[in-house]
Design an enzyme around this catalytic site. Structure first.
Site, PDB file in Angstrom:
ATOM      1  N   GLY A 167     -38.711   7.205 -33.715  1.00 20.87           N
ATOM      2  CA  GLY A 167     -37.933   6.875 -32.521  1.00 20.87           C
ATOM      3  C   GLY A 167     -38.655   7.179 -31.216  1.00 20.87           C
ATOM      4  N   LEU A 168     -39.916   7.616 -31.324  1.00 27.00           N
ATOM      5  CA  LEU A 168     -40.630   8.013 -30.103  1.00 27.00           C
ATOM      6  C   LEU A 168     -41.101   6.813 -29.277  1.00 27.00           C
ATOM      7  CD1 LEU A 168     -42.654  11.089 -31.398  1.00 27.00           C
ATOM      8  CD2 LEU A 168     -40.796  11.068 -29.727  1.00 27.00           C
ATOM      9  N   GLY A 169     -41.438   5.711 -29.949  1.00 29.89           N
ATOM     10  CA  GLY A 169     -41.820   4.494 -29.225  1.00 29.89           C
ATOM     11  C   GLY A 169     -40.645   4.003 -28.385  1.00 29.89           C
ATOM     12  N   LYS A 170     -39.482   4.050 -28.998  1.00 28.38           N
ATOM     13  CA  LYS A 170     -38.252   3.656 -28.313  1.00 28.38           C
ATOM     14  C   LYS A 170     -38.001   4.569 -27.109  1.00 28.38           C
ATOM     15  CE  LYS A 170     -33.537   2.412 -29.662  1.00 28.38           C
ATOM     16  NZ  LYS A 170     -32.537   2.416 -30.750  1.00 28.38           N
ATOM     17  N   VAL A 175     -48.839  -0.313 -24.532  1.00 30.08           N
ATOM     18  CA  VAL A 175     -47.883   0.620 -25.134  1.00 30.08           C
ATOM     19  C   VAL A 175     -48.449   1.099 -26.469  1.00 30.08           C
ATOM     20  CG1 VAL A 175     -45.532   0.922 -26.003  1.00 30.08           C
ATOM     21  CG2 VAL A 175     -45.959  -0.597 -24.049  1.00 30.08           C
ATOM     22  N   TYR A 178     -39.104  -4.715 -29.290  1.00 33.70           N
ATOM     23  CA  TYR A 178     -38.739  -4.881 -27.879  1.00 33.70           C
ATOM     24  C   TYR A 178     -37.352  -5.511 -27.729  1.00 33.70           C
ATOM     25  CZ  TYR A 178     -43.437  -3.442 -26.569  1.00 33.70           C
ATOM     26  OH  TYR A 178     -44.589  -2.714 -26.404  1.00 33.70           O
ATOM     27  N   ASP A 218     -46.971  -8.659 -28.900  1.00 33.65           N
ATOM     28  CA  ASP A 218     -47.571  -9.163 -30.129  1.00 33.65           C
ATOM     29  C   ASP A 218     -46.450  -9.497 -31.117  1.00 33.65           C
ATOM     30  OD1 ASP A 218     -50.316  -9.044 -29.490  1.00 33.65           O
ATOM     31  OD2 ASP A 218     -50.352  -6.877 -29.827  1.00 33.65           O
ATOM     32  N   VAL A 265     -48.301   4.422 -29.514  1.00 33.52           N
ATOM     33  CA  VAL A 265     -47.818   5.694 -30.067  1.00 33.52           C
ATOM     34  C   VAL A 265     -48.755   6.055 -31.222  1.00 33.52           C
ATOM     35  CG1 VAL A 265     -45.932   6.862 -31.296  1.00 33.52           C
ATOM     36  CG2 VAL A 265     -45.401   5.267 -29.434  1.00 33.52           C
ATOM     37  N   GLN A 293     -45.719  -8.807 -34.125  1.00 32.95           N
ATOM     38  CA  GLN A 293     -45.145  -7.736 -34.971  1.00 32.95           C
ATOM     39  C   GLN A 293     -44.260  -6.749 -34.207  1.00 32.95           C
ATOM     40  OE1 GLN A 293     -48.329  -8.137 -34.238  1.00 32.95           O
ATOM     41  NE2 GLN A 293     -49.380  -6.198 -33.850  1.00 32.95           N
TER      42      GLN A 293
END
Lengths: 173, 173
Positions: free
Chosen positions: A120-123, A110, A153, A146, A112, A148
């Site tokens: 908010g794009l990762g979400k 994953v 998540y 990971d 970005v 951090q």
């Protein structure tokens, strides 16, 4: 200031767009980026050098493109996130999942682009990925996080070590 | 008393055997079982009812056979362990792995029939599985371990939460 005009409310396909990317449209107005359209796609025919550039940008170790190509081919799901401005499109996010196509999926890689983080794009990328896996009737969605990004998540509904189940990695000895 | 006559030292195929199973041969003499041959195979054409019976024996919740069939088809690796006595063969162990065929594999559904537990067969099953994944150039072998089997996997070289990487499961909310 980020304003989501449309978030997965329908699945408009960009067929009339001059761009190659087909996928779900999400319009994003952000002061720092100007007017951008963010498009999510599951089309896996990706320029490997563009993907490498994205992974370089977050400091990941380079991997042989031959193996990356194979991994994309044999992943159950490949999700890409694109910034579209006029005729230009740019790969700004990526995720993929392996699966048995029946019960389990495991999400990997994953990413970005740093310029597009904290918006908010990762979400949104993860929500799109989960939605796709759920629509394929996958009930057990897993990942290895990971330290951090554990909280990131967790906010998305991922649970750490449920019922004491532990993630383990094999190392040669 | 368990005596391993041959453990993966060669890969003799049971082509001259009257049994259907082809795989690697392992001879096991055990006081409680009499003379048995234990055979490992990656042939994935398995009787689904026999597999269900094995999973029943360890108390797993039943799963729709249609989905089990699909999961076997789309797993990267399916390993079965058979007890062979004369012309009879019996499924006594099972494991499978999903993978991107390039970097990662995740092992699921590891099971050994209760009668065959505590004889080193679970360990042999896992070693065979790891060997197969390594021979396919998979470098990252992972799994999610229930609390009571964490030590079992640790003895096989699996590391818990390496560098703080955590296993996470998504739950709908």
């Amino acid at each position: 200031m980020v304003f989501w005009k449309r978030l997965f409310s329908n699945s408009e396909t960009l067929t009339s767009s001059p761009n190659k990317v087909e996928g779900e449209l999400l319009e994003l107005t952000d002061d720092s980026l100007g007017q951008s359209r963010i498009v999510f796609s599951t089309e896996r025919d990706i320029d490997l050098y563009e993907l490498e550039e994205l992974c370089d940008a977050v400091g990941w170790a380079r991997r042989p493109l031959r193996k990356v190509k194979k991994a994309l081919e044999f992943s159950f799901l490949v999700v890409t996130m694109w910034e579209v401005k006029g005729n230009r499109q740019r790969l700004v996010g990526f995720a993929r999942a392996t699966s048995d196509h029946a019960f389990n999926a495991t999400i990997w890689d994953v990413v970005v682009h740093p310029t597009f983080q904290k918006k908010g794009l990762g979400k949104a990328l993860m929500k799109y990925t989960i939605k796709k896996l759920r629509s394929d009737d996958i009930s057990n969605i897993t990942l290895f996080a990971d330290p951090q990004v554990v909280d990131f998540y967790r906010q998305l509904g991922f649970v750490l070590d449920p019922e004491g189940i532990k993630g383990m990695f094999w190392y040669p000895r």
